[in-house]
Every structure is written in structure tokens, then in C-alpha cells.
Design an enzyme around this catalytic site. Structure first.
Site, PDB file in Angstrom:
ATOM      1  N   GLY A 178       0.776  -1.241   0.000  1.00 46.82           N
ATOM      2  CA  GLY A 178       0.000   0.000   0.000  1.00 46.82           C
ATOM      3  C   GLY A 178       0.807   1.290   0.000  1.00 46.82           C
TER       4      GLY A 178
ATOM      5  N   ARG B 241     -15.815 -13.472  -9.927  1.00 48.46           N
ATOM      6  CA  ARG B 241     -15.212 -12.142 -10.028  1.00 48.46           C
ATOM      7  C   ARG B 241     -16.276 -11.054  -9.859  1.00 48.46           C
ATOM      8  NH1 ARG B 241     -10.338 -11.275 -11.591  1.00 48.46           N
ATOM      9  NH2 ARG B 241     -10.137 -13.285 -12.611  1.00 48.46           N
TER      10      ARG B 241
ATOM     11  N   ARG C 164      -5.857  -7.832  -8.923  1.00 47.80           N
ATOM     12  CA  ARG C 164      -6.880  -8.684  -9.526  1.00 47.80           C
ATOM     13  C   ARG C 164      -7.518  -7.957 -10.703  1.00 47.80           C
ATOM     14  NH1 ARG C 164      -9.419 -13.060  -7.878  1.00 47.80           N
ATOM     15  NH2 ARG C 164     -11.503 -12.405  -8.447  1.00 47.80           N
TER      16      ARG C 164
ATOM     17  N   LEU D  93     -10.541  -6.651 -12.830  1.00 48.87           N
ATOM     18  CA  LEU D  93     -11.901  -6.243 -12.486  1.00 48.87           C
ATOM     19  C   LEU D  93     -12.874  -6.814 -13.509  1.00 48.87           C
ATOM     20  CD1 LEU D  93     -11.124  -2.515 -11.645  1.00 48.87           C
ATOM     21  CD2 LEU D  93     -11.879  -4.267 -10.008  1.00 48.87           C
TER      22      LEU D  93
ATOM     23  N   HIS E 167       0.562   1.717 -13.011  1.00 47.24           N
ATOM     24  CA  HIS E 167       1.266   0.534 -13.513  1.00 47.24           C
ATOM     25  C   HIS E 167       2.744   0.863 -13.679  1.00 47.24           C
ATOM     26  CE1 HIS E 167       1.781  -3.294 -15.503  1.00 47.24           C
ATOM     27  NE2 HIS E 167       2.508  -2.654 -16.411  1.00 47.24           N
TER      28      HIS E 167
ATOM     29  N   ASP F 298     -10.307   0.479 -18.198  1.00 52.85           N
ATOM     30  CA  ASP F 298     -11.429  -0.019 -18.992  1.00 52.85           C
ATOM     31  C   ASP F 298     -11.447  -1.546 -18.890  1.00 52.85           C
ATOM     32  OD1 ASP F 298      -9.447  -0.900 -20.675  1.00 52.85           O
ATOM     33  OD2 ASP F 298      -9.870   0.528 -22.273  1.00 52.85           O
TER      34      ASP F 298
ATOM     35  N   GLU G 173       6.093   6.832  -9.250  1.00 53.42           N
ATOM     36  CA  GLU G 173       4.689   6.408  -9.106  1.00 53.42           C
ATOM     37  C   GLU G 173       3.976   7.284  -8.088  1.00 53.42           C
ATOM     38  OE1 GLU G 173       3.756   2.260  -8.528  1.00 53.42           O
ATOM     39  OE2 GLU G 173       5.605   1.611  -9.486  1.00 53.42           O
TER      40      GLU G 173
END
Ligand code: GAR
Length: 201
Positions: free
Chosen positions: A12, A65, A91, A93, A109, A141, A174
Site C-alpha cells: 500500500g 469475479r 486482480r 476487475l 502501472h 477499462d 509512481e
């Protein structure tokens, strides 16, 4: 006050960078309403609680999912979240979730997309032999690591880099660009033209 929901699976650090940016008003007029993890033991949950941020652990195991995503969406809606930030959420989506929060989900990313999507992006960059890589904040997306790009930062790959040293150098960028991207999205001074996000003054 705009409300941010953060999804994590691990330590995190990007979530904490967003919390810092909210606290110092680099992301103005906003708060983190909830941090949700699909990994109940994620270190980031404890670190969020230490900051007084509400947390929810939702184990994805034993659910489809979409069932899992509907449970997350219920938690996010209950807190009237404006923006969903994936911060090391490992994970995929469901398309149900990405449609439900269309143009309101961001992901960070650790590569210059569209290069090196998927897992171990830093090691992929070393193995490919690129001299520069970096990180990308993009809208989410239905496709993996694919939506319109909001911010990128370039990071050199040095001859002696290991996955650890390169990841650490990328992580600094990041944390910087994720906060900038969230401030931009919540500020609303942009328009989406196809894949392009164009900033307005
Ligand atoms: C970060 O490097 C993030 O870019 C990456 O996982 C790490 C999470 O670190 N995400 C992905 O690879 C998503 N495809 P954090 O938990 O300390 O923020």
C-alpha cells in the site's frame, strides 16, 4: 469534499502517497473514504488504519469475479465515493465493475504502457533490454492495463539494475504522478477524446 476509494492487495505505498497528498492538499478538497483489500492480511490495511482511514477486507476467494466486485461496489457506494484508485490491486476487475464506474477508476502501472502490461513489469523491462521505462497512471477499462493515459514518468534502466533497484526508482515516480493524476481527475479540467486525455486550463 471529494471522496476517494482505494483498492489494494499488498503493502500500500501508493495508497499512503495518496493519503499524504490529500493531507498536504496537493490533492485539494478530498479525502480517502475507504481502503479495500481483497487480501485480508495485506500490510497496507494496517498502515491505513494507523492513519485513521477506514478499511474493509473483502476476501475474493469462493466468489465469482463479479460477485466480489459487486461487494466492493456496495462498500464504495455506501461511502459515496467519487473516484476509485487501484493501488497495487492485483486482480482483474469484471466488466460489470468497469462499466459501473466508467471513467472513474484509475490504475498505476510500473511501466510506460503500452509496453510491458501485466505482472512483473519491471523485470519485463530489464529482460527486454530497454534503456528507459517508467510508470503510467491510466483510466481503467475492460482490458488489462489499457485505458486512456493520464500521466506518465520516464525512469532510466541502469546497467546493474535488479528488479528491486529498478522497482524502487520507479516507485518514487509512481507516488508523484499518482497524486498529480488524481488531482487532475478530481479537478475536472480535462476532456476525454477517444484514448486521449486533454488538459484544459
Ligand atoms: C506498484 O509498483 C504498482 O505500480 C504495481 O504494484 C506495486 C504496488 O505497490 N501495480 C501493478 O503492477 C499493477 N499491474 P504498493 O502496494 O506499495 O502501492
Amino acid at each position: 469534499m471529494r471522496r476517494i476509494g482505494v483498492l489494494i492487495s499488498g503493502r500500500g505505498s501508493n495508497m499512503l502517497a495518496l493519503a499524504d497528498a490529500v493531507a498536504t492538499e496537493r490533492i485539494p478538497n478530498a479525502g480517502i473514504a475507504v481502503v479495500i483489500s481483497n487480501v485480508t492480511t495485506a500490510a497496507g490495511l494496517e498502515r491505513a488504519r494507523e492513519r485513521g482511514i477506514e478499511t474493509v477486507a473483502l476476501d475474493h476467494r469462493g466468489k465469482t469475479r463479479e460477485e466480489h466486485d459487486r461487494a466492493m461496489a456496495a462498500e464504495l457506494r455506501a461511502r459515496e465515493v467519487d473516484l476509485v484508485c487501484l493501488a497495487g490491486y492485483m486482480r482483474l476487475l469484471s466488466s460489470w465493475f468497469t462499466r459501473e464506474f466508467e471513467h472513474r477508476i484509475l490504475n498505476i502501472h510500473p511501466s510506460l504502457l503500452p509496453a510491458f502490461p501485466g505482472l512483473n513489469a519491471q523485470q519485463q523491462a530489464i529482460d527486454y533490454g530497454v534503456k528507459f521505462t517508467g510508470c503510467t497512471v491510466h483510466l481503467v477499462d475492460e482490458e488489462l492495463d489499457h485505458g486512456p493515459i493520464i500521466k506518465q514518468a520516464v525512469v532510466p534502466v541502469l546497467p546493474d539494475d535488479t528488479e528491486e533497484t529498478l522497482s524502487a526508482r520507479i516507485l518514487i515516480e509512481e507516488h508523484r504522478i499518482y497524486a498529480e493524476a488524481v488531482a487532475l481527475m478530481l479537478g475536472g479540467k480535462f476532456k476525454i477524446e477517444g484514448r486521449r486525455i486533454v488538459q484544459r486550463q
